[in-house]
Structure formats: C-alpha cells, structure tokens
Design a protein around this motif. Structure first.
Motif, PDB file in Angstrom:
ATOM      1  N   SER A 274       0.828  -1.211   0.000  1.00 49.23           N
ATOM      2  CA  SER A 274       0.000   0.000   0.000  1.00 49.23           C
ATOM      3  C   SER A 274       0.861   1.259   0.000  1.00 49.23           C
ATOM      4  O   SER A 274       0.551   2.239  -0.688  1.00 49.23           O
ATOM      5  CB  SER A 274      -0.936  -0.007   1.214  1.00 49.23           C
ATOM      6  N   ALA A 275       1.947   1.240   0.783  1.00 49.21           N
ATOM      7  CA  ALA A 275       2.833   2.413   0.821  1.00 49.21           C
ATOM      8  C   ALA A 275       3.496   2.658  -0.528  1.00 49.21           C
ATOM      9  O   ALA A 275       3.571   3.800  -1.012  1.00 49.21           O
ATOM     10  CB  ALA A 275       3.893   2.221   1.903  1.00 49.21           C
ATOM     11  N   LYS A 276       3.981   1.593  -1.170  1.00 46.35           N
ATOM     12  CA  LYS A 276       4.589   1.746  -2.490  1.00 46.35           C
ATOM     13  C   LYS A 276       3.564   2.217  -3.517  1.00 46.35           C
ATOM     14  O   LYS A 276       3.900   2.971  -4.441  1.00 46.35           O
ATOM     15  CB  LYS A 276       5.198   0.422  -2.936  1.00 46.35           C
ATOM     16  N   ALA A 277       2.317   1.779  -3.366  1.00 47.89           N
ATOM     17  CA  ALA A 277       1.268   2.223  -4.289  1.00 47.89           C
ATOM     18  C   ALA A 277       1.032   3.732  -4.175  1.00 47.89           C
ATOM     19  O   ALA A 277       0.800   4.410  -5.182  1.00 47.89           O
ATOM     20  CB  ALA A 277      -0.028   1.459  -4.013  1.00 47.89           C
ATOM     21  N   GLN A 278       1.099   4.266  -2.954  1.00 50.87           N
ATOM     22  CA  GLN A 278       0.962   5.710  -2.783  1.00 50.87           C
ATOM     23  C   GLN A 278       2.129   6.462  -3.416  1.00 50.87           C
ATOM     24  O   GLN A 278       1.939   7.512  -4.036  1.00 50.87           O
ATOM     25  CB  GLN A 278       0.866   6.034  -1.300  1.00 50.87           C
ATOM     26  N   ILE A 279       3.337   5.922  -3.278  1.00 48.71           N
ATOM     27  CA  ILE A 279       4.497   6.549  -3.918  1.00 48.71           C
ATOM     28  C   ILE A 279       4.333   6.548  -5.437  1.00 48.71           C
ATOM     29  O   ILE A 279       4.598   7.552  -6.114  1.00 48.71           O
ATOM     30  CB  ILE A 279       5.785   5.811  -3.506  1.00 48.71           C
ATOM     31  N   GLN A 280       3.902   5.440  -5.985  1.00 51.89           N
ATOM     32  CA  GLN A 280       3.683   5.360  -7.428  1.00 51.89           C
ATOM     33  C   GLN A 280       2.631   6.370  -7.878  1.00 51.89           C
ATOM     34  O   GLN A 280       2.819   7.066  -8.900  1.00 51.89           O
ATOM     35  CB  GLN A 280       3.238   3.946  -7.801  1.00 51.89           C
ATOM     36  N   THR A 281       1.552   6.470  -7.136  1.00 49.96           N
ATOM     37  CA  THR A 281       0.482   7.395  -7.516  1.00 49.96           C
ATOM     38  C   THR A 281       0.973   8.835  -7.522  1.00 49.96           C
ATOM     39  O   THR A 281       0.696   9.600  -8.467  1.00 49.96           O
ATOM     40  CB  THR A 281      -0.709   7.236  -6.549  1.00 49.96           C
ATOM     41  N   VAL A 282       1.715   9.234  -6.492  1.00 46.99           N
ATOM     42  CA  VAL A 282       2.204  10.608  -6.416  1.00 46.99           C
ATOM     43  C   VAL A 282       3.156  10.911  -7.576  1.00 46.99           C
ATOM     44  O   VAL A 282       3.039  11.948  -8.245  1.00 46.99           O
ATOM     45  CB  VAL A 282       2.894  10.854  -5.057  1.00 46.99           C
ATOM     46  N   CYS A 283       4.091  10.011  -7.828  1.00 44.71           N
ATOM     47  CA  CYS A 283       5.072  10.248  -8.892  1.00 44.71           C
ATOM     48  C   CYS A 283       4.420  10.241 -10.271  1.00 44.71           C
ATOM     49  O   CYS A 283       4.723  11.096 -11.117  1.00 44.71           O
ATOM     50  CB  CYS A 283       6.179   9.197  -8.817  1.00 44.71           C
TER      51      CYS A 283
END
Length: 525
Positions: A274-283
C-alpha cells in the motif's frame, strides 16, 4: 603473530580467536618473525572465481607459490550487491563477487553498466515492494499510463472550470463563485456517502466490474467539466454532476484498493504494498501534471488553440486511460472466493479433475463490464425462493422434506430473463442460519454435480416441472439424484480443499452479495 592484509574496499574481515587446535596444522614449526601476507585484488568472473596469493617477506623476488583460499558456499545479497564468504586459514572475509569493487582498472563500458544497474535497483527499491507476485510489474506498467493521462486530463478540466467561472460570473462578486464551488463539493461528497452505503457488498463480489464502471464514470465526468466554459450559465449544474461522478469513482477506488493490494502481497506485507502504491500514484500524477503544463506552454501563444486543446486531447487521453485501467485489472488475480469464482473452480474440478490457479480463474472471469456473459443452462443461484416468480410444485415438496439436520437444501426454480423475458429453469441453493463456509462449498459442489446430470439427461428432466399426476415419482427421482450428488460431493471435499489451499485460495470465507447472504431458519412445528 602479526600479519597485514590488503583487501578490497567492499570486503570485511572477521578475525578469529588466537588459539587454534593443533590438528589443523600439517607441520609444527615456528613462523618467521616478519610475515607479510598480500591479498591481491581478485578478478571475479560469473563462476565466482578469484586469485589470492600469499608471499612471505623472505621470498620476495622468487617464484610465488599458489595459495588458494577456501570459498564458502554462502552468498550474501544486500542493496543490489552480491558478496561471498572466503576463508584463508586465519581470517574470514566477505568479498564482493558482482564485479563491483573487485577490479581497480576502470572500464567505461563496465562502469556505465554498473551505474545503470545501481540506478535501476535504486528505482526498483523505491517503487516496487520486495515480495510481490509475478504479475505485479505488469500491473504497475498499466497503472503508469492510467495515472499520467488521467492526471493530465484533471488539470485541463480544472482549468476549464476556472475559465467558466471567469466568463459566467465576470460581473459578480468573488464570493458568489466561491459559493458555487462549495455547493459543488458538498453535493459530490453527499453522493459519495450514499453510493458507498448502497453498494458496499459489491466492492468485494464484483470488484473488477465496479471499479472499471466507475472509471468510465470518472472519465465522463472530466468531459462534463471540460464543457463548462461553453455553458457558463449552467456551471453549478454541470460542475455538480461531474463532481458527484468523480466522488463516486473515488469512493470505489479507495474501497477496492486494499483488496487489489492484498492480491499482490505474498508475504503478508500489505502495508508495504500500500505504501509503495501511494508513492507510485504521487510520482505518476506529477508526470501527468508535467504533461499538462507542457501542453499549455506549447499553445500559450494562441488563445484559440489553448481553448480548443481540451476537446482535442480529451478523446485521446480518455481512451488511453480506460484501456490502461482495463489491462491493469486483467493482471489483478484475486484469491478471495466469491460465488462466481467458486463455481468456476468447481466446474473445472468436475470436468477436468483439478483446481485452477487464481490467474486462470481471473482470465476466465474477466471484467464483464456490460454483464453480457451468458451463464448457460440451469444457472445456479444462492438465495431464497421468491414468491413473485413461478415456483414449481417440486420445489414445494423439496422444502417440506427439509429436516433440522440440513444446513441447506437445493430445489428448482423458474425465472424470466430481463432482456428477452424468456422463461428459464435454474437451480437454487437455500442456506440455513449458522451454516459454515464448508456447508456453502458443499452445497455449491453438489449443485454443480446436479447440473451436470441434468445436462446429460436433458430430455428426461425438461418436463419435470409439469409432472402433474406423476409428481410423487418425480420427487423420488429428484431426491435420488440429490443424494447421489451429495455423496460424490462429500467424497471430493477433502482433496478439493487441500488443493485450493495449496494454490493460495483464501478458503476461510466466501464473499457473498446481499441477496446471497439471505438465510432461512428451520421451524419444527
């Protein structure tokens, strides 16, 4: 004993205790007072070979004798680097074997490859969780396209709404524009709450279809927002409708996100995924903002082109966005059981004798956006007998023969399709209160066996509903069929459950819709 070692920069020495057992030495002779042990920089290859020589100080200038240290069968991988343990008889060393620091000569091509490898590993560690399923990378690729073009469209749509406020309310106070904006946001959030409350169970049972349908709704809402400059006098109506659709899509995205992430987490690392998914979404969203800004810069000198830009870009970006979402959902292999997924598993088990993997079921399941899949003859339904439908007398007799020991009963039903209003026959499973997951699986497997027998003897059973005077004999034949199929289902349950657990299916619970969760109570009076 004193010794000096010259090691590579990425090696580590672990000195051992001074006392060593005498049996480890082949000869008992005193060591020279000054001994220089030289550790030459090893040249490593793909086979993990090295060359390490030892030269005593007295033998300088002479032919050095070969001395090969022991390579231990343990390799350490950390932060993209590979190191191996070496034992030279008195010291344990951890030496890099990936070519990173083993050579002192600089090769531009090798240096470039090393830099590329280090950068790619750093990017991968930043964006990708460490333990995920093999289909995760394909999902991220399509997510990249989806987020970039969706973010760019949102920027253009927001610009269009600002332009509409400036045109439609040029002679009004700024507070009036702010009031309209607040009304738009309030109506959107209210619709989000209503939608989430009314469709809660569908987020689990029809995840892919609901998510893609709300994505289409989100794309249409952006189109409505782009129309606001053309109709500034209807800004509040258009903007409110668009924001309601966007809030509904956002509610679905948040509600289904955890289930999607759980399908990729193979080591109970849901938080990391979930944390990596948020990073992907922001970038990815920032890249979409950059794309929208670039388009605005290219057309800044022409007001007419800048006004027409959203209408030219919208169909292209929307198609790419929806196509990326569709392809990304195809790589989401859910391990949770629903009635439809379980039925696919049981049909494959009956016909082919094995349990399909989640990827195979996901491919067969698809998204079914338009609900156009034909369930075939004798479809199976979990629920209750609806008095509004035509109920055959055989179903009444089956209900009367139900005992207090049964946690479900299976009967026939007659229903009419919505589109063509044609009369069809189906199989109904009524589940009793207190039934366990095993009971539901057992009942569905038994119903699948019954359907197979009905299809194999189609002409024999097609007039079973209109038995007339032969109802009693028909009931006996139906009861016999039910018992035979129940025995076959009971014999398969142990091996079936074992194979499902081996393939990663979550057999603890079955996600059912609100209609499928309706239970009956047995009353003995």
């Amino acid at each position: 004993m004193q010794s000096a070692f010259y090691t590579a920069s990425n090696s580590h020495q672990f000195p051992l205790p001074r006392k060593i057992h005498e049996t480890q030495f082949t000869a008992q002779r005193p060591f020279p007072k000054k001994l220089k042990t030289c550790f030459k920089a090893p040249t490593f290859t793909n086979s993990l070979r090295t060359s390490i020589g030892y030269e005593p100080e007295e033998s300088l200038g002479k032919e050095p004798g070969p001395a090969t240290p022991g390579r231990l069968p343990v390799v350490i991988r950390r932060s993209g680097r590979v190191s191996r343990y070496f034992w030279d008889g008195s010291c344990l060393q951890l030496v890099g074997v990936d070519g990173g620091a083993a050579s002192f000569s600089f090769n531009f091509e090798d240096g470039f490859r090393k830099l590329y490898r280090i950068c790619s590993l750093a990017v991968r560690d930043f964006f990708i969780p460490k333990q995920v399923s093999g289909n995760y990378m394909d999902y991220v690729k399509w997510k990249f396209l989806h987020r970039v073009f969706s973010s760019a469209l949102q920027v253009l749509a927001t610009q269009a709404m600002f332009r509409a406020i400036g045109i439609g309310y040029s002679r009004s106070l700024p507070a009036a524009a702010a009031l309209n904006w607040l009304l738009k946001e309030g109506l959107g959030r209210l619709s989000r709450c209503i939608y989430t409350a009314s469709l809660a169970s569908a987020f689990d049972t029809n995840l892919k279809r609901v998510r893609f349908s709300t994505s289409v709704l989100f794309s249409l809402s952006l189109g409505v927002e782009l129309l606001t400059p053309a109709f500034p006098q209807y800004f509040l109506v258009l903007a409110s409708l668009a924001n309601m659709a966007k809030q509904i899509s956002l509610a679905c995205y948040l509600a289904t996100g955890s289930a999607v992430h759980r399908s990729f987490a193979i080591a109970d690392n849901l938080g990391e995924v979930s944390a990596k998914a948020q990073i992907q979404t922001v970038c990815f969203d920032n890249l979409g903002l950059l794309l929208a800004a670039l388009l605005n810069v290219l057309f800044k000198n022409s007001q007419r082109l800048q006004t027409a830009l959203p209408f030219f870009v919208y169909p292209i970006f929307s198609v790419i966005d929806l196509f990326a979402i569709y392809q990304g959902l195809k790589h989401v292999h859910l391990q949770t059981l629903t009635k439809d997924r379980l039925e696919m598993i049981l049909n494959t088990w009956i016909e082919l004798g094995y349990v399909p993997a989640p990827a195979e079921v996901s491919k067969e399941e698809g998204i079914d956006f338009l609900r156009s899949k034909d369930k075939g003859l004798w479809p199976i339904r979990i629920g209750y007998l609806d008095p509004k439908n035509q109920i055959p007398e055989l179903s009444i007799m089956t209900m009367r023969s139900t005992s207090g020991e049964d946690y479900y009963f299976i009967s026939m039903e007659i229903f009419y399709t919505r589109i063509r209003r044609s009369r069809r026959q189906g199989i109904l499973i009524c589940v009793r209160e207190g039934a366990s997951t095993t009971d539901i699986v057992m009942g569905l497997l038994q119903a699948c066996y019954i359907r197979k027998s009905l299809l194999m003897n189609k002409y024999r059973w097609e007039n079973l509903f209109d038995a007339g005077d032969e109802l009693e004999s028909a009931l006996k034949e139906w009861s016999k069929l039910i018992e035979e199929c129940k025995c076959r289902a009971q014999g398969d349950m142990c091996l079936l459950n074992k194979q499902m657990l081996t393939l990663g299916w979550a057999t603890k619970n079955i996600l059912l819709s609100s209609q499928e969760q309706i239970r009956y109570s047995f009353v003995d009076d």
